[in-house]
Write a protein that holds these residues in place. Structure first.
Motif, PDB file in Angstrom:
ATOM      1  N   UNK A 204      36.539 -21.605 -36.908  1.00 41.65           N
ATOM      2  CA  UNK A 204      35.353 -21.270 -35.729  1.00 41.65           C
ATOM      3  C   UNK A 204      34.468 -20.095 -36.418  1.00 41.65           C
ATOM      4  N   UNK A 205      35.257 -19.295 -37.337  1.00 46.27           N
ATOM      5  CA  UNK A 205      34.576 -18.328 -37.905  1.00 46.27           C
ATOM      6  C   UNK A 205      33.452 -18.156 -38.601  1.00 46.27           C
ATOM      7  N   UNK A 206      32.424 -17.352 -38.257  1.00 45.84           N
ATOM      8  CA  UNK A 206      31.096 -17.169 -38.915  1.00 45.84           C
ATOM      9  C   UNK A 206      30.999 -15.887 -39.417  1.00 45.84           C
ATOM     10  N   UNK A 207      31.110 -15.692 -40.905  1.00 44.30           N
ATOM     11  CA  UNK A 207      30.863 -14.496 -41.513  1.00 44.30           C
ATOM     12  C   UNK A 207      29.502 -13.707 -41.135  1.00 44.30           C
ATOM     13  N   UNK A 208      29.770 -12.286 -41.010  1.00 43.23           N
ATOM     14  CA  UNK A 208      28.681 -11.526 -40.706  1.00 43.23           C
ATOM     15  C   UNK A 208      28.149 -11.677 -39.212  1.00 43.23           C
ATOM     16  N   UNK A 209      28.951 -12.289 -38.322  1.00 40.66           N
ATOM     17  CA  UNK A 209      28.166 -12.388 -36.899  1.00 40.66           C
ATOM     18  C   UNK A 209      29.093 -11.084 -36.081  1.00 40.66           C
ATOM     19  N   UNK A 210      29.737 -10.431 -36.586  1.00 37.74           N
ATOM     20  CA  UNK A 210      30.789  -9.413 -36.134  1.00 37.74           C
ATOM     21  C   UNK A 210      31.697 -10.061 -34.796  1.00 37.74           C
ATOM     22  N   UNK A 211      32.082 -11.180 -35.263  1.00 33.42           N
ATOM     23  CA  UNK A 211      32.911 -11.886 -34.478  1.00 33.42           C
ATOM     24  C   UNK A 211      34.375 -11.609 -34.471  1.00 33.42           C
ATOM     25  N   UNK A 212      35.120 -11.832 -33.235  1.00 32.76           N
ATOM     26  CA  UNK A 212      36.428 -11.592 -33.209  1.00 32.76           C
ATOM     27  C   UNK A 212      36.898 -12.838 -32.543  1.00 32.76           C
ATOM     28  N   UNK A 213      37.623 -13.731 -33.059  1.00 33.83           N
ATOM     29  CA  UNK A 213      38.218 -14.836 -32.662  1.00 33.83           C
ATOM     30  C   UNK A 213      39.740 -14.772 -32.263  1.00 33.83           C
ATOM     31  N   UNK A 214      39.949 -14.938 -30.806  1.00 27.20           N
ATOM     32  CA  UNK A 214      41.408 -14.528 -30.380  1.00 27.20           C
ATOM     33  C   UNK A 214      42.031 -15.746 -29.815  1.00 27.20           C
ATOM     34  N   UNK A 215      43.156 -15.663 -29.594  1.00 26.16           N
ATOM     35  CA  UNK A 215      44.168 -16.694 -29.018  1.00 26.16           C
ATOM     36  C   UNK A 215      44.235 -16.510 -27.419  1.00 26.16           C
ATOM     37  N   UNK A 216      44.155 -17.652 -26.749  1.00 26.06           N
ATOM     38  CA  UNK A 216      44.173 -17.569 -25.398  1.00 26.06           C
ATOM     39  C   UNK A 216      45.541 -18.511 -25.008  1.00 26.06           C
ATOM     40  N   UNK A 217      46.401 -17.717 -24.106  1.00 17.00           N
ATOM     41  CA  UNK A 217      47.494 -18.467 -23.598  1.00 17.00           C
ATOM     42  C   UNK A 217      47.230 -19.186 -22.206  1.00 17.00           C
ATOM     43  N   UNK A 218      48.083 -19.803 -21.654  1.00 13.35           N
ATOM     44  CA  UNK A 218      47.870 -20.607 -20.397  1.00 13.35           C
ATOM     45  C   UNK A 218      47.892 -19.650 -19.233  1.00 13.35           C
ATOM     46  N   UNK A 219      48.433 -18.500 -19.452  1.00 21.87           N
ATOM     47  CA  UNK A 219      48.471 -17.411 -18.507  1.00 21.87           C
ATOM     48  C   UNK A 219      47.045 -16.450 -18.424  1.00 21.87           C
ATOM     49  N   UNK A 220      46.294 -16.608 -19.481  1.00 17.83           N
ATOM     50  CA  UNK A 220      45.266 -16.143 -19.387  1.00 17.83           C
ATOM     51  C   UNK A 220      45.133 -14.829 -20.659  1.00 17.83           C
TER      52      UNK A 220
END
Length: 199
Positions: free
Chosen positions: A120-136
């Motif tokens: 899901x990562x797109x280089x150079x887009x200042x992204x942070x891709x984080x994991x989300x649990x069932x609890x939010x």
């Protein structure tokens, strides 16, 4: 293909566990061996940050083709281990597009989730891709663009990369990880996760 090294944080003293959780049995291997082998299957370089109990852990993982970094300031908290790992990453992988930060004590997370984060990562887009649990809950494993490297290298104290996730919430893409984000903190949680995993 973007180069996204993985930093596996394994420097903690496991106070609540009462023994080094890195060396707990997980299937036929230790927990840290299991995690190193799993992450290596992603084909990304793996950097392991050690601290407490490093002398006991090093002989167990020296057979793997990984980079091992010793955080001499591990007592100050997870932030210093993230900083230590990213500093080394920049030295040995100057062409990296980002970094994926993982914890040794989240063994239920499948390889497919780590690969999903990277795809899901797109280089150079200042992204942070984080994991989300069932609890939010939102946090690591998380992937950070190089844009955040200076801040990651400056982390100190107990709080790790989560503070950067919170600070740049508008740049965060969350990826569901369900119940797999559970971590091992106590003997009871270890037994619970072992049972869930079927190990």
């Amino acid at each position: 293909m973007d180069k996204i090294p993985i930093i596996l944080l394994a420097a903690g003293s496991s106070e609540r566990m009462g023994q080094a959780k890195q060396l707990l049995p997980w299937g036929e291997k230790s927990l840290i061996e299991y995690q190193v082998e799993l992450l290596s299957k992603s084909k990304s370089p793996v950097i392991v940050v050690l601290g407490a109990n490093a002398n006991s852990i090093l002989p167990v993982i020296e057979k793997y083709k990984i980079e091992v970094v010793l955080n001499e300031n591990w007592k100050s908290g997870m932030g210093s281990s993230v900083a230590c790992g990213v500093k080394r990453l920049v030295e040995i992988f100057p062409d990296a597009s980002g970094v994926l930060i993982a914890l040794v004590d989240q063994p239920l997370i499948p390889l497919s989730h780590f690969i999903d984060l990277m795809e899901k990562f797109q280089s150079g887009e200042k992204q942070i891709i984080a994991s989300k649990g069932d609890s939010g809950w939102l946090g690591v494993p998380a992937l950070f663009d190089t844009h955040y490297f200076n801040e990651l290298k400056s982390l100190t104290g107990e709080q790790g990369a989560k503070q950067i996730i919170n600070r740049y919430n508008e740049s965060v893409l969350s990826v569901k990880c369900g119940v797999f984000l559970a971590d091992i903190d106590t003997p009871a949680s270890y037994q619970k996760l072992l049972k869930q995993s079927g190990k």
